[in-house]
Design a protein around this motif. Structure first.
Motif, PDB file in Angstrom:
ATOM      1  N   UNK A   1       1.364 -12.972  -8.817  1.00  0.00           N
ATOM      2  CA  UNK A   1       1.860 -11.235  -9.543  1.00  0.00           C
ATOM      3  C   UNK A   1       2.909 -11.202  -8.289  1.00  0.00           C
ATOM      4  N   UNK A   2       3.483  -9.786  -9.099  1.00  0.00           N
ATOM      5  CA  UNK A   2       3.929  -8.900  -8.478  1.00  0.00           C
ATOM      6  C   UNK A   2       3.804  -8.602  -7.447  1.00  0.00           C
ATOM      7  N   UNK A   3       3.887  -7.676  -6.380  1.00  0.00           N
ATOM      8  CA  UNK A   3       3.645  -6.650  -5.398  1.00  0.00           C
ATOM      9  C   UNK A   3       3.881  -5.024  -6.263  1.00  0.00           C
ATOM     10  N   UNK A   4       4.389  -5.149  -6.635  1.00  0.00           N
ATOM     11  CA  UNK A   4       3.676  -3.891  -7.896  1.00  0.00           C
ATOM     12  C   UNK A   4       2.500  -3.530  -8.952  1.00  0.00           C
ATOM     13  N   UNK A   5       2.318  -5.149  -8.828  1.00  0.00           N
ATOM     14  CA  UNK A   5       0.479  -4.901  -9.515  1.00  0.00           C
ATOM     15  C   UNK A   5      -0.272  -4.738  -8.646  1.00  0.00           C
ATOM     16  N   UNK A   6      -0.406  -5.647  -7.687  1.00  0.00           N
ATOM     17  CA  UNK A   6      -1.266  -4.986  -6.481  1.00  0.00           C
ATOM     18  C   UNK A   6      -0.945  -3.800  -6.282  1.00  0.00           C
ATOM     19  N   UNK A   7      -0.157  -3.296  -5.975  1.00  0.00           N
ATOM     20  CA  UNK A   7      -0.056  -1.640  -5.327  1.00  0.00           C
ATOM     21  C   UNK A   7      -0.869  -0.730  -6.254  1.00  0.00           C
ATOM     22  N   UNK A   8      -0.636  -1.182  -7.708  1.00  0.00           N
ATOM     23  CA  UNK A   8      -0.995  -0.514  -8.312  1.00  0.00           C
ATOM     24  C   UNK A   8      -2.612  -0.700  -8.975  1.00  0.00           C
ATOM     25  N   UNK A   9      -3.302  -1.259  -8.037  1.00  0.00           N
ATOM     26  CA  UNK A   9      -5.058  -1.605  -7.563  1.00  0.00           C
ATOM     27  C   UNK A   9      -5.282  -0.723  -7.203  1.00  0.00           C
TER      28      UNK A   9
ATOM     29  N   UNK B   1       0.843  -1.313   0.428  1.00  0.00           N
ATOM     30  CA  UNK B   1      -0.372   0.671   0.349  1.00  0.00           C
ATOM     31  C   UNK B   1       0.710   1.243   0.391  1.00  0.00           C
ATOM     32  N   UNK B   2       2.057   1.561   0.116  1.00  0.00           N
ATOM     33  CA  UNK B   2       2.575   2.112  -0.380  1.00  0.00           C
ATOM     34  C   UNK B   2       4.138   2.355   0.724  1.00  0.00           C
ATOM     35  N   UNK B   3       4.422   1.753   1.600  1.00  0.00           N
ATOM     36  CA  UNK B   3       5.310   1.716   2.428  1.00  0.00           C
ATOM     37  C   UNK B   3       6.570   1.758   2.074  1.00  0.00           C
TER      38      UNK B   3
ATOM     39  N   UNK C   1      14.780  -8.778   2.060  1.00  0.00           N
ATOM     40  CA  UNK C   1      15.301 -10.018   0.606  1.00  0.00           C
ATOM     41  C   UNK C   1      14.059 -10.387  -0.432  1.00  0.00           C
ATOM     42  N   UNK C   2      13.667 -10.760   1.187  1.00  0.00           N
ATOM     43  CA  UNK C   2      12.196 -11.387  -0.318  1.00  0.00           C
ATOM     44  C   UNK C   2      11.844 -11.277  -0.750  1.00  0.00           C
ATOM     45  N   UNK C   3      11.091 -10.044  -0.816  1.00  0.00           N
ATOM     46  CA  UNK C   3       9.756  -9.489  -0.963  1.00  0.00           C
ATOM     47  C   UNK C   3      10.397  -8.714  -2.407  1.00  0.00           C
ATOM     48  N   UNK C   4      12.134  -8.215  -2.373  1.00  0.00           N
ATOM     49  CA  UNK C   4      12.913  -7.062  -2.181  1.00  0.00           C
ATOM     50  C   UNK C   4      12.255  -5.398  -2.641  1.00  0.00           C
TER      51      UNK C   4
END
Length: 460
Positions: free
Chosen positions: A388-396, A173-175, A185-188
């Motif tokens: 899905x990549x975390x960036x995709x969820x953040x974009x949603x 959500x943008x932290x 490390x695991x999530x970049x």
């Protein structure tokens, strides 16, 4: 230990009865939140990916049967019908990161009834906890009004796994970063950290501690300045930063006291020392309410570090979530209990610009301006695509939040939009209610009188 035993015992007893009675036709269960917690104008869907990981590997093995038999104090042979049971069904769900409202299905699972029943506990646990944390974190981002927010929650979350989830969901959500090295490390993610008061106390004086830290970490550095006296600590930090030419990118951290007034004092000292680029980080019991007040007051704080209250969603640590049977063997069902009425049939959510959402039946046509939220993410017990990549969820999340009414975005006293039922769903609910009243509730009704008729499981 197999994940199959991460289950409430009554799921096992029901699954045994279903198998004995030959009730293995497809069942659809809907997972949703009945009502939002106080001071929540929206929720953020989360927990789906770890739930799909569990479902795709779900299988009742020999050791699980042993454990079930021991828990029930029954011979192993009584539990053997469960052996080898695995999920073969379909999951439709709201992608992670999307804004959701009360009464909207986050997930719907269709599978043979015993399978769908056994996974209830795990699904509720995953989606309920992670949706609560993601929603709390999203409110911190709103409260910070563009200032970076970082996660410091690991040391007080309810277990290391929960800490990992808090770091991941905050990033969703943008932290801007997390103190959790494993999650970073695991999530970049960006790993962030400063020093503890114990580091300062281990040295003879603050200046000695700051200089030692700078020798090991040539920059940029962040000095914790409130171990003893905050004003003295800021002045000492400013002197060390200036002497070592470490101003650019470095910071001081305030961790206690009146953070607003202390930030004003610190900013004045740093600017007077010719260090306008040194940032101020605030921490210490912060959540969206405290952050919103500091932002409103104009406190010169650059970064907010949130921890305990966010990592456990302290003001709303649980969701009023449910996993209810809505269809069995092609027959829509519903619960009529007071204050817990459910809507029958597999569903779809249609998102409209500016809200409110429409909750309709799975196969009905969307309204002219509506887009479906539930997507098929698992078929025949396996994912339908890559994780899905975390960036995709953040974009949603970013897109949905932009459309959310301002009243729902308020930190205090928000007004949550209410989803509305489509005409087709409303009509189905009326028909099912009428059928139950006629066949089940009426004195001498068909089902009450005909004990030899087919057994009909209803939702708990």
């Amino acid at each position: 230990m197999s994940g199959a035993t991460t289950v409430d015992l009554y799921e096992v007893t029901m699954a045994m009865a279903y198998l004995r009675e030959g009730m293995t036709a497809p069942a659809t269960f809907s997972l949703f939140v009945r009502e939002l917690p106080p001071d929540r104008g929206f929720l953020v869907s989360a927990g789906l990916e770890s739930a799909l990981d569990f479902l795709s590997g779900f299988r009742v093995g020999p050791e699980d049967v042993d454990d079930f038999a021991a828990a029930l104090h029954r011979p192993r042979s009584d539990l053997e019908p469960l052996l080898g049971l695995e999920l073969t069904g379909q999951v439709r769900a709201v992608p992670e990161g999307r804004v959701v409202l009360a009464g909207e299905p986050l997930l719907e699972l269709t599978a043979p009834l015993p399978q769908a029943q056994l996974v209830e506990t795990y699904l509720l646990n995953r989606l309920s906890h992670q949706t609560a944390i993601a929603s709390k974190s999203a409110r911190c981002v709103l409260a910070a009004a563009g200032h970076p927010v970082v996660d410091f929650s690991l040391r007080r979350t309810h277990g290391p796994e929960a800490g990992f989830e808090a770091a991941r969901l905050g990033a969703m959500v943008g932290f801007a970063g997390t103190s959790n090295v494993a999650a970073a490390r695991a999530e970049g993610l960006t790993a962030v950290g400063t020093m503890a008061h114990s580091f300062v106390e281990a040295f003879g004086a603050e200046e000695e501690a700051f200089r030692a830290f700078a020798r090991s970490h040539p920059g940029p550095v962040t000095f914790l300045v409130d171990t003893y006296d905050t004003e003295t600590g800021v002045r000492t930090a400013a002197r060390v930063l200036r002497d070592l030419d470490l101003g650019s990118g470095s910071a001081i951290r305030l961790d206690s006291g009146d953070l607003g007034s202390l930030a004003v004092m610190a900013r004045g000292i740093l600017d007077a020392a010719g260090l306008p680029d040194v940032r101020i980080v605030a921490s210490g019991g912060l959540d969206e309410y405290a952050v919103a007040e500091l932002v409103r007051s104009g406190a010169p704080i650059d970064t907010y570090a949130v921890g305990t209250r966010v990592g456990v969603s302290a003001d709303a640590p649980f969701l009023d979530s449910a996993y209810k049977l809505v269809e069995y063997d092609g027959r829509p069902v519903m619960k009529l209990s007071s204050a817990k009425v459910t809507a029958p049939g597999p569903k779809q959510i249609f998102r409209r610009p500016g809200y409110p959402d429409v909750v309709g039946l799975r196969d009905e046509r969307p309204p002219p301006d509506g887009q479906p939220l539930l997507a098929t993410v698992m078929r025949d017990g396996q994912r339908t695509g890559e994780r899905p990549a975390l960036d995709e969820a953040r974009a949603w999340f970013t897109a949905d939040l932009a459309e959310l009414p301002q009243d729902a975005r308020r930190i205090t006293d928000p007004t949550a939009p209410r989803a509305v039922f489509s005409e087709q769903l409303t009509a189905l609910a009326d028909r099912v209610r009428h059928r139950i009243e006629e066949e089940v509730l009426a004195p001498g009704g068909v089902r009450a009188a005909d004990e030899s008729g087919p057994r009909r499981p209803g939702p708990r």
